[in-house]
Design a protein around this motif. Structure first.
Motif, PDB file in Angstrom:
ATOM      1  N   LEU A 147       0.832  -1.200   0.000  1.00  0.00           N
ATOM      2  CA  LEU A 147       0.000   0.000   0.000  1.00  0.00           C
ATOM      3  C   LEU A 147       0.871   1.256   0.000  1.00  0.00           C
ATOM      4  N   LEU A 148       1.966   1.208   0.745  1.00  0.00           N
ATOM      5  CA  LEU A 148       2.900   2.335   0.767  1.00  0.00           C
ATOM      6  C   LEU A 148       3.455   2.581  -0.627  1.00  0.00           C
ATOM      7  N   GLU A 149       3.828   1.509  -1.300  1.00  0.00           N
ATOM      8  CA  GLU A 149       4.379   1.623  -2.647  1.00  0.00           C
ATOM      9  C   GLU A 149       3.341   2.140  -3.635  1.00  0.00           C
ATOM     10  N   ALA A 150       2.078   1.797  -3.409  1.00  0.00           N
ATOM     11  CA  ALA A 150       1.012   2.244  -4.298  1.00  0.00           C
ATOM     12  C   ALA A 150       0.819   3.755  -4.266  1.00  0.00           C
ATOM     13  N   THR A 151       1.302   4.413  -3.216  1.00  0.00           N
ATOM     14  CA  THR A 151       1.183   5.868  -3.119  1.00  0.00           C
ATOM     15  C   THR A 151       2.302   6.585  -3.867  1.00  0.00           C
ATOM     16  N   GLY A 152       3.256   5.815  -4.414  1.00  0.00           N
ATOM     17  CA  GLY A 152       4.394   6.421  -5.092  1.00  0.00           C
ATOM     18  C   GLY A 152       5.618   6.544  -4.219  1.00  0.00           C
ATOM     19  N   THR A 153       5.507   6.071  -2.974  1.00  0.00           N
ATOM     20  CA  THR A 153       6.656   6.040  -2.079  1.00  0.00           C
ATOM     21  C   THR A 153       7.517   4.822  -2.409  1.00  0.00           C
ATOM     22  N   ILE A 154       8.805   4.913  -2.216  1.00  0.00           N
ATOM     23  CA  ILE A 154       9.697   3.762  -2.426  1.00  0.00           C
ATOM     24  C   ILE A 154       9.697   2.948  -1.141  1.00  0.00           C
ATOM     25  N   ALA A 155       8.999   1.827  -1.149  1.00  0.00           N
ATOM     26  CA  ALA A 155       8.847   1.002   0.055  1.00  0.00           C
ATOM     27  C   ALA A 155      10.110   0.184   0.294  1.00  0.00           C
ATOM     28  N   ILE A 156      10.684   0.314   1.482  1.00  0.00           N
ATOM     29  CA  ILE A 156      11.900  -0.400   1.855  1.00  0.00           C
ATOM     30  C   ILE A 156      11.570  -1.359   2.995  1.00  0.00           C
ATOM     31  N   ASP A 157      11.917  -2.626   2.800  1.00  0.00           N
ATOM     32  CA  ASP A 157      11.665  -3.641   3.836  1.00  0.00           C
ATOM     33  C   ASP A 157      12.839  -3.647   4.808  1.00  0.00           C
ATOM     34  N   ALA A 158      12.846  -2.673   5.707  1.00  0.00           N
ATOM     35  CA  ALA A 158      13.899  -2.548   6.728  1.00  0.00           C
ATOM     36  C   ALA A 158      13.241  -2.038   7.996  1.00  0.00           C
ATOM     37  N   ARG A 159      13.924  -2.260   9.116  1.00  0.00           N
ATOM     38  CA  ARG A 159      13.328  -1.860  10.396  1.00  0.00           C
ATOM     39  C   ARG A 159      13.331  -0.349  10.570  1.00  0.00           C
ATOM     40  N   VAL A 160      14.401   0.315  10.161  1.00  0.00           N
ATOM     41  CA  VAL A 160      14.480   1.775  10.199  1.00  0.00           C
ATOM     42  C   VAL A 160      15.091   2.249   8.889  1.00  0.00           C
ATOM     43  N   VAL A 161      14.501   3.276   8.305  1.00  0.00           N
ATOM     44  CA  VAL A 161      14.987   3.857   7.049  1.00  0.00           C
ATOM     45  C   VAL A 161      15.287   5.334   7.292  1.00  0.00           C
ATOM     46  N   ASP A 162      16.515   5.748   6.967  1.00  0.00           N
ATOM     47  CA  ASP A 162      16.947   7.129   7.148  1.00  0.00           C
ATOM     48  C   ASP A 162      17.086   7.787   5.788  1.00  0.00           C
ATOM     49  N   ASP A 163      16.240   8.766   5.523  1.00  0.00           N
ATOM     50  CA  ASP A 163      16.326   9.538   4.286  1.00  0.00           C
ATOM     51  C   ASP A 163      16.490  11.018   4.624  1.00  0.00           C
ATOM     52  N   GLY A 164      17.430  11.298   5.493  1.00  0.00           N
ATOM     53  CA  GLY A 164      17.731  12.678   5.850  1.00  0.00           C
ATOM     54  C   GLY A 164      16.723  13.266   6.820  1.00  0.00           C
ATOM     55  N   ASP A 165      15.853  14.137   6.318  1.00  0.00           N
ATOM     56  CA  ASP A 165      14.861  14.757   7.193  1.00  0.00           C
ATOM     57  C   ASP A 165      13.615  13.897   7.359  1.00  0.00           C
ATOM     58  N   LEU A 166      13.666  12.678   6.835  1.00  0.00           N
ATOM     59  CA  LEU A 166      12.581  11.706   6.991  1.00  0.00           C
ATOM     60  C   LEU A 166      13.168  10.395   7.492  1.00  0.00           C
ATOM     61  N   VAL A 167      12.769   9.977   8.692  1.00  0.00           N
ATOM     62  CA  VAL A 167      13.256   8.726   9.275  1.00  0.00           C
ATOM     63  C   VAL A 167      12.032   7.902   9.656  1.00  0.00           C
ATOM     64  N   THR A 168      11.923   6.696   9.102  1.00  0.00           N
ATOM     65  CA  THR A 168      10.726   5.887   9.312  1.00  0.00           C
ATOM     66  C   THR A 168      11.053   4.557   9.967  1.00  0.00           C
ATOM     67  N   GLY A 169      10.154   4.103  10.850  1.00  0.00           N
ATOM     68  CA  GLY A 169      10.295   2.815  11.517  1.00  0.00           C
ATOM     69  C   GLY A 169       9.199   1.868  11.050  1.00  0.00           C
ATOM     70  N   ALA A 170       9.491   0.570  11.064  1.00  0.00           N
ATOM     71  CA  ALA A 170       8.599  -0.412  10.453  1.00  0.00           C
ATOM     72  C   ALA A 170       7.424  -0.798  11.344  1.00  0.00           C
ATOM     73  N   THR A 171       7.639  -1.688  12.292  1.00  0.00           N
ATOM     74  CA  THR A 171       6.520  -2.210  13.071  1.00  0.00           C
ATOM     75  C   THR A 171       6.381  -1.453  14.379  1.00  0.00           C
ATOM     76  N   VAL A 172       5.348  -1.816  15.146  1.00  0.00           N
ATOM     77  CA  VAL A 172       5.046  -1.077  16.366  1.00  0.00           C
ATOM     78  C   VAL A 172       6.223  -1.063  17.339  1.00  0.00           C
ATOM     79  N   THR A 173       6.929  -2.184  17.470  1.00  0.00           N
ATOM     80  CA  THR A 173       8.055  -2.233  18.414  1.00  0.00           C
ATOM     81  C   THR A 173       9.281  -1.491  17.900  1.00  0.00           C
ATOM     82  N   SER A 174       9.279  -1.108  16.623  1.00  0.00           N
ATOM     83  CA  SER A 174      10.429  -0.380  16.075  1.00  0.00           C
ATOM     84  C   SER A 174      10.528   1.021  16.658  1.00  0.00           C
ATOM     85  N   GLY A 175       9.507   1.463  17.395  1.00  0.00           N
ATOM     86  CA  GLY A 175       9.589   2.766  18.049  1.00  0.00           C
ATOM     87  C   GLY A 175      10.756   2.856  19.008  1.00  0.00           C
ATOM     88  N   LEU A 176      11.101   1.735  19.650  1.00  0.00           N
ATOM     89  CA  LEU A 176      12.283   1.710  20.520  1.00  0.00           C
ATOM     90  C   LEU A 176      13.554   1.911  19.708  1.00  0.00           C
TER      91      LEU A 176
END
Length: 219
Positions: A147-176
């Motif tokens: 679904l993320l990829e369907a929005t035009g975002t490049i979906a990365i299957d990783a626990r944390v992705v760092d793209d400079g001013d955008l840092v994303t975590g995967a699952t609920v426990t990835s908040g730690l």
């Protein structure tokens, strides 16, 4: 460093509390290098989570002009059912944020130099559905990568992705892990290690960044 963690109706409590506790521990071990507050697009209010009667109080409004780091959680609800979409399903809860001022505020955050926007789990979908991260690498829960990829975002299957001013975590426990990584990135590894020892949690996985040679795909 001013940190604002966003609340919206139906948010996942662990997406909020996990990074909050890690970052608050970072404040403790640095003697106050961080200031953390819970905010909403609407301002101070009680915000109902997606977990029964549990609510958290936002003490102020999300303010792009006075924040350095914004953390956006995902939602907690039923898993999506294409045949019978329900009002309490995760995509519906996330989609409701589009009817608020949150997307415009998050766009302002992304547009401001020096501000980092981080997400946990479905939080990246809030940005993606608002059209704010098209063409950028990000992650989310594994069940939402398509679904993320369907929005035009490049979906990365990783626990944390760092793209400079955008840092994303995967699952609920990835908040730690996200919180610890942000501490390391912003305040240094000694601070991150001190918090890691304090909460007795070791970060999992390799943080994905768009650097280095591209690996050869297995046949």
């Amino acid at each position: 460093m001013q940190v604002q963690i966003v609340l919206f109706d139906g948010f996942d409590p662990l997406d909020v509390i996990a990074p909050y506790e890690v970052l608050e521990a970072g404040r403790m071990v640095t003697g106050g290098a961080l200031e953390i507050e819970l905010v909403s697009a609407e301002g101070a209010r009680e915000v109902p989570s997606g977990l029964g009667a549990l609510s958290l109080r936002a003490t102020s409004a999300l303010d792009p002009s006075r924040t350095d780091l914004v953390v956006v959680p995902g939602a907690l609800g039923r898993m999506p059912d294409e045949n019978e979409p329900t009002e309490d399903s995760i995509p519906v809860l996330l989609g409701r944020t589009l009817d608020t001022t949150l997307p415009a505020l998050l766009k302002e955050c992304l547009d401001r130099p020096g501000v980092t926007v981080a997400t946990v789990c479905g939080g990246s979908m809030v940005l993606a559905m608002a059209g704010l991260i098209e063409g950028r690498p990000a992650t989310t829960h594994r069940m939402g990568l398509d679904l993320l990829e369907a929005t035009g975002t490049i979906a990365i299957d990783a626990r944390v992705v760092d793209d400079g001013d955008l840092v994303t975590g995967a699952t609920v426990t990835s908040g730690l892990d996200l919180g610890l990584y942000l501490l390391e990135r912003e305040l240094g590894p000694r601070v991150a290690l001190a918090v890691e020892k304090l909460i007795a949690h070791e970060r999992r996985g390799t943080v994905w960044r768009n650097t280095g040679p591209k690996p050869i795909e297995a046949a």
